[in-house]
Design a protein around this motif. Structure first.
Motif, PDB file in Angstrom:
ATOM      1  N   GLU A 292      48.584  51.022  21.697  1.00 18.41           N
ATOM      2  CA  GLU A 292      47.543  49.998  21.825  1.00 18.41           C
ATOM      3  C   GLU A 292      46.674  50.221  23.058  1.00 18.41           C
ATOM      4  O   GLU A 292      45.548  49.729  23.116  1.00 18.41           O
TER       5      GLU A 292
ATOM      6  N   MET B 260      42.651  48.935  18.934  1.00 21.61           N
ATOM      7  CA  MET B 260      44.095  48.750  18.725  1.00 21.61           C
ATOM      8  C   MET B 260      44.628  47.696  19.680  1.00 21.61           C
ATOM      9  O   MET B 260      45.468  46.878  19.320  1.00 21.61           O
ATOM     10  N   ARG B 261      44.118  47.690  20.918  1.00 19.66           N
ATOM     11  CA  ARG B 261      44.594  46.706  21.895  1.00 19.66           C
ATOM     12  C   ARG B 261      44.201  45.290  21.453  1.00 19.66           C
ATOM     13  O   ARG B 261      45.014  44.362  21.522  1.00 19.66           O
TER      14      ARG B 261
ATOM     15  N   ARG C 245      43.610  44.233  18.382  1.00 24.15           N
ATOM     16  CA  ARG C 245      44.408  43.853  17.204  1.00 24.15           C
ATOM     17  C   ARG C 245      45.818  43.471  17.615  1.00 24.15           C
ATOM     18  O   ARG C 245      46.394  42.504  17.120  1.00 24.15           O
ATOM     19  N   TYR C 246      46.370  44.259  18.535  1.00 24.58           N
ATOM     20  CA  TYR C 246      47.751  44.077  18.957  1.00 24.58           C
ATOM     21  C   TYR C 246      47.907  42.783  19.751  1.00 24.58           C
ATOM     22  O   TYR C 246      48.785  41.974  19.490  1.00 24.58           O
ATOM     23  N   GLU C 247      47.010  42.572  20.709  1.00 26.70           N
ATOM     24  CA  GLU C 247      47.125  41.397  21.581  1.00 26.70           C
ATOM     25  C   GLU C 247      46.767  40.106  20.848  1.00 26.70           C
ATOM     26  O   GLU C 247      47.273  39.047  21.187  1.00 26.70           O
TER      27      GLU C 247
ATOM     28  N   ASP D  30      47.489  39.697  17.812  1.00 26.74           N
ATOM     29  CA  ASP D  30      48.478  39.639  16.738  1.00 26.74           C
ATOM     30  C   ASP D  30      47.784  39.429  15.387  1.00 26.74           C
ATOM     31  O   ASP D  30      48.181  38.588  14.585  1.00 26.74           O
TER      32      ASP D  30
ATOM     33  N   PHE E  77      47.693  40.405  12.301  1.00 24.69           N
ATOM     34  CA  PHE E  77      48.607  41.222  11.480  1.00 24.69           C
ATOM     35  C   PHE E  77      48.138  41.421  10.047  1.00 24.69           C
ATOM     36  O   PHE E  77      48.651  42.275   9.347  1.00 24.69           O
TER      37      PHE E  77
ATOM     38  N   CYS F  97      50.322  45.134  12.793  1.00 25.39           N
ATOM     39  CA  CYS F  97      50.868  45.042  14.158  1.00 25.39           C
ATOM     40  C   CYS F  97      52.283  45.599  14.314  1.00 25.39           C
ATOM     41  O   CYS F  97      52.871  45.494  15.391  1.00 25.39           O
TER      42      CYS F  97
ATOM     43  N   PHE G 287      53.987  51.288  15.653  1.00 24.74           N
ATOM     44  CA  PHE G 287      54.274  50.607  16.920  1.00 24.74           C
ATOM     45  C   PHE G 287      55.748  50.589  17.308  1.00 24.74           C
ATOM     46  O   PHE G 287      56.083  50.450  18.484  1.00 24.74           O
TER      47      PHE G 287
ATOM     48  N   ASN H  39      51.934  49.092   7.637  1.00 27.98           N
ATOM     49  CA  ASN H  39      50.872  49.663   8.459  1.00 27.98           C
ATOM     50  C   ASN H  39      50.460  51.055   7.981  1.00 27.98           C
ATOM     51  O   ASN H  39      49.265  51.381   7.907  1.00 27.98           O
TER      52      ASN H  39
END
Ligand code: NAI
Ligand code: MG
Length: 363
Positions: free
Chosen positions: A90, A96-97, A99-101, A103, A105, A140, A145, A246
């Motif tokens: 991420e 990506m960061r 989307r990840y932070e 969440d 999903f 996610c 990940f 994913n």
């Protein structure tokens, strides 16, 4: 919702060009409906790296969390693709960061057939006519990940590994998103896995079947992902909602996208919650295509994937499915009039296409 705050991140290459087109459409549609949009702007990925030395600044993340929706153009480029920074996947990519932070999903990748672009698909006439496939990709978790992951040396050889893993909660929530959307469409949902060979997919299939019990009116089919890919390519009309992890969701969404006739035509969304027509949810909306460095700055990027992403934003984050439908219908009219950028065989510029969409919307 009568007002909304939108964080608009152009990113790199053609990203800012298509984002600009999308914002013009969003503002025109909102103004006609008396919706008040507050648009905030920011940098992402390469643009952020060049200014802040990070792919997604903490401040951008905070503003994304506070906004009702995030619009992204596209990110990446040869200049930044080689940069490696400390941290997980991420941290290597601004998108990506985000989307990840956040969440976010629920990856939504709709792909539909456009009659005027039929000749740009590889299908015999009739095979894909009317195809309308919605691939849901879990965004996610999974092999992209899960830990452990890394590169090392084993028996004197370079060795690299990733871990395919999901807990039942992660599987259940993406499956619920699939059922919620299938319920608003044909009622048919396919879950693609590799339960024949992998433990994480055995759990995936088990949980899919358990979740299906809560949706007795809908029909779940479990398919092995390889066969699913074959069947989508053979008979796209047989598919409606398809859900995958994913990795599998990534592959199947690109495959299904062939029915649309062009990479620049495809919208996407990453939702932070199970979609429910009675409730809005936060999401990140972006075209599927990348930053297209080969055509950046020429004013010929196809804005339709971005414009359709704005439609998805109206549907899911502002509770206005009607405006999504109106935008899609306007795009249909523009294509039918033979207006398109060079990537779909036309001669129009980004601005021409956007202007044509605005004109239909205003009529
Ligand atoms: P790409 O999608 O940027 O381009 C592939 C081909 O399609 C190019 O010939 C390009 O000119 C064309 N194309 C793409 N979008 C178009 C549009 N809207 N209108 C007209 N033509 C269009 O994929 P590529 O070349 O593999 O990657 C370029 C950069 O984009 C890389 O740095 C990659 O990492 C990044 N990328 C970013 C994505 C994102 O922001 N979500 C997704 C995919 C790639
Ligand atoms: Mg992909």
């Amino acid at each position: 919702m009568t007002e909304a705050t939108i964080l608009a991140l152009g990113g790199d290459g053609i990203g800012p060009e298509v984002l600009n087109a999308g914002l013009t459409v969003a503002e025109a549609v909102a103004a006609a409906e008396g919706l008040r949009l507050t648009i905030q702007e920011g940098l992402l990925h390469g643009a952020a790296w060049d200014t802040h030395g990070t792919f997604c600044a903490d401040d951008t993340l905070a503003r994304a969390k506070a906004a009702d929706a995030v619009l992204v153009g596209a990110v990446g480029g040869p200049k930044w693709d080689v940069i490696r920074v400390p941290g997980g996947p991420e941290m290597q990519d601004g998108l990506m960061r985000l989307r990840y932070e956040l969440d976010s999903f629920v990856g939504l990748r709709p792909a539909r057939f456009w009659a005027p672009l039929a000749d740009r698909t590889p299908f015999r006439p009739g095979v894909a006519d009317g195809a309308d496939i919605l691939v849901l990709r879990e965004m996610c978790g999974g092999v992209m990940f899960a830990k452990p992951r890394g590169q090392t040396e084993r028996n004197g050889l370079r060795y690299a590994y990733d871990t395919a893993a999901y807990d039942e909660g992660e599987i259940a929530r993406i499956m619920r998103a699939g059922f919620a959307l299938a319920g608003q469409r044909s009622g048919r949902i396919v879950s693609a896995d590799k339960a024949n060979v992998m433990e994480s997919y055995k759990l995936w299939r088990q949980v899919a079947v358990e979740v299906a019990e809560d949706y007795p009116d809908l029909t779940l089919s479990n398919m092995y992902a390889d066969n699913c890919a074959y069947q989508i390519a053979r008979d796209p009309l047989a598919f409606d909602v398809v859900v995958g992890c994913n990795l599998i969701g990534d592959f199947l969404s690109d495959l299904a996208a062939i029915v649309s006739g062009g990479l620049g035509m495809l919208p996407s969304a990453c939702l932070c919650d199970v979609p429910d027509p009675g409730r809005v949810c936060k999401g990140i909306y972006e075209p599927v295509h990348g930053s297209a460095p080969d055509i950046a700055g020429q004013g010929i990027a196809n804005p339709i994937g971005m414009i359709l992403s704005v439609g998805m934003m109206f549907r899911f984050s502002l509770g206005r499915a009607d405006l999504d439908a109106r935008i899609e219908a306007a795009v249909e009219r523009v294509l039918a009039a033979g207006i398109g950028t060079p990537d779909i065989g036309g001669t129009a510029s980004t601005r021409d296409v956007t202007g044509a969409v605005l004109k239909v919307l205003a009529a």
